[in-house]
Design an enzyme around this catalytic site. Sequence first.
Site, mmCIF file in Angstrom:
data_model
loop_
_atom_site.group_PDB
_atom_site.id
_atom_site.type_symbol
_atom_site.label_atom_id
_atom_site.label_comp_id
_atom_site.label_asym_id
_atom_site.label_seq_id
_atom_site.Cartn_x
_atom_site.Cartn_y
_atom_site.Cartn_z
ATOM 1 N N ASP A 1 0.845 -1.203 0.000
ATOM 2 C CA ASP A 1 0.000 0.000 0.000
ATOM 3 C C ASP A 1 0.879 1.251 0.000
ATOM 4 O O ASP A 1 0.379 2.380 -0.074
ATOM 5 C CB ASP A 1 -1.010 -0.009 1.158
ATOM 6 N N SER A 2 2.212 1.031 0.043
ATOM 7 C CA SER A 2 3.147 2.142 -0.181
ATOM 8 C C SER A 2 2.934 2.739 -1.559
ATOM 9 O O SER A 2 3.488 3.801 -1.861
ATOM 10 C CB SER A 2 4.596 1.659 -0.029
ATOM 11 N N ASP B 1 -0.964 -5.984 -0.183
ATOM 12 C CA ASP B 1 -1.392 -5.384 1.086
ATOM 13 C C ASP B 1 -2.899 -5.199 1.133
ATOM 14 O O ASP B 1 -3.512 -4.803 0.141
ATOM 15 C CB ASP B 1 -0.765 -3.982 1.236
ATOM 16 N N LYS C 1 -1.344 -9.269 2.804
ATOM 17 C CA LYS C 1 -0.575 -8.863 3.992
ATOM 18 C C LYS C 1 -1.427 -7.883 4.780
ATOM 19 O O LYS C 1 -2.127 -7.069 4.194
ATOM 20 C CB LYS C 1 0.750 -8.207 3.591
ATOM 21 N N GLU D 1 -1.416 -5.385 8.565
ATOM 22 C CA GLU D 1 -0.676 -4.870 9.708
ATOM 23 C C GLU D 1 -1.418 -5.199 11.001
ATOM 24 O O GLU D 1 -2.651 -5.188 11.025
ATOM 25 C CB GLU D 1 -0.505 -3.346 9.571
ATOM 26 N N GLU E 1 9.066 -4.316 10.774
ATOM 27 C CA GLU E 1 9.488 -3.000 10.265
ATOM 28 C C GLU E 1 10.046 -2.111 11.371
ATOM 29 O O GLU E 1 9.452 -1.955 12.440
ATOM 30 C CB GLU E 1 8.296 -2.311 9.570
HETATM 31 O O1 KIV Z 1 3.517 -1.055 1.799
HETATM 32 C C1 KIV Z 1 4.632 -1.594 1.688
HETATM 33 O O2 KIV Z 1 5.328 -1.415 0.681
HETATM 34 C C2 KIV Z 1 5.093 -2.431 2.780
HETATM 35 C C3 KIV Z 1 6.492 -2.923 2.734
HETATM 36 C C4 KIV Z 1 7.477 -1.837 2.736
HETATM 37 C C5 KIV Z 1 6.764 -3.937 3.760
HETATM 38 O O3 KIV Z 1 4.362 -2.698 3.662
#
Ligand code: KIV
Length: 265
Positions: free
Chosen positions: A44-45, A83, A113, A115, A182
């Site tokens: 989600d980055s 994510d 993924k 959090e 992280e």
């Molecule tokens: O959103 C993302 O890119 C991440 C990674 C940096 C682990 O969660």
Amino acid sequence: MFKGIEDFIEMKAAGKKIVMITAYDFIQAGIAKEAGVDIVLVGDSLATTVQGKDNTLCATLEDMIYHAGIVKSALKDMFVACDMPFMSYQVSPEQALTNAGRILKESGVNAVKMEGGRAVAETVRRLTENGIPVIGHIGLMPQFINVLGGYKVQGKIESQIEKLVCDAKTLEKAGAFIIVLEAMPEEAALRVQRNVRIPTIGIGAGRYTDGQVLVFYDAVGMSPQKPPKFVKKFVDSRSLLVEALRTYGNEVRSGVFPADENIYK
Ligand code: KIV
């Protein structure tokens, strides 16, 4: 050869490091594959890197499905995770199951993924029981910046390390097959790494995790801002690309481009 969940667990057992990188489009995905990385994450980055937003909270489920579908189309024979964006899984395990189901069905990726530690354990269990593999993510969780008070290193004191270990064990028990760690001192990451059988993948978590993950644009030096301390720029591609486009502009303006070889006869 397609590497799956069992392969990643075996890699940890054999002491072989797992290489993960983020990707958001077809070209990046192809580059990651050619480079031989083990897992690609559609993070989600993408909200901060692709969309230029201030944080990841505004990534939507539609954004994630769109980019995950593009990445997966380049990586049919590779393990790709995506994510779950902010508020697509926190409301209830049912909400998470519906949304994770959409991500897998509509994009074709292999896992999601999310959090969170103990707070998402029931959700992790619900998803894995229904055929959706889950990667956990603890330590600095960018979706929690408003609670954490910003992008702060976690696990600096004993009580925080114990919490990280407890979260990791709970996620493993709930069915997570990898945990991203992280921004924490490497001693904290080592404590987590030693306490779970599943692989830990670090980002800003030092040397002792079972693998590493970096954001694509940080690793290849395309990010406009100075990256955090834990990032290594493996190439300064932003400077190379700026220089290439500057040359293009100069050649257009001076009439050097297009040359004979660029012209249809
Ligand atoms: O959103 C993302 O890119 C991440 C990674 C940096 C682990 O969660």
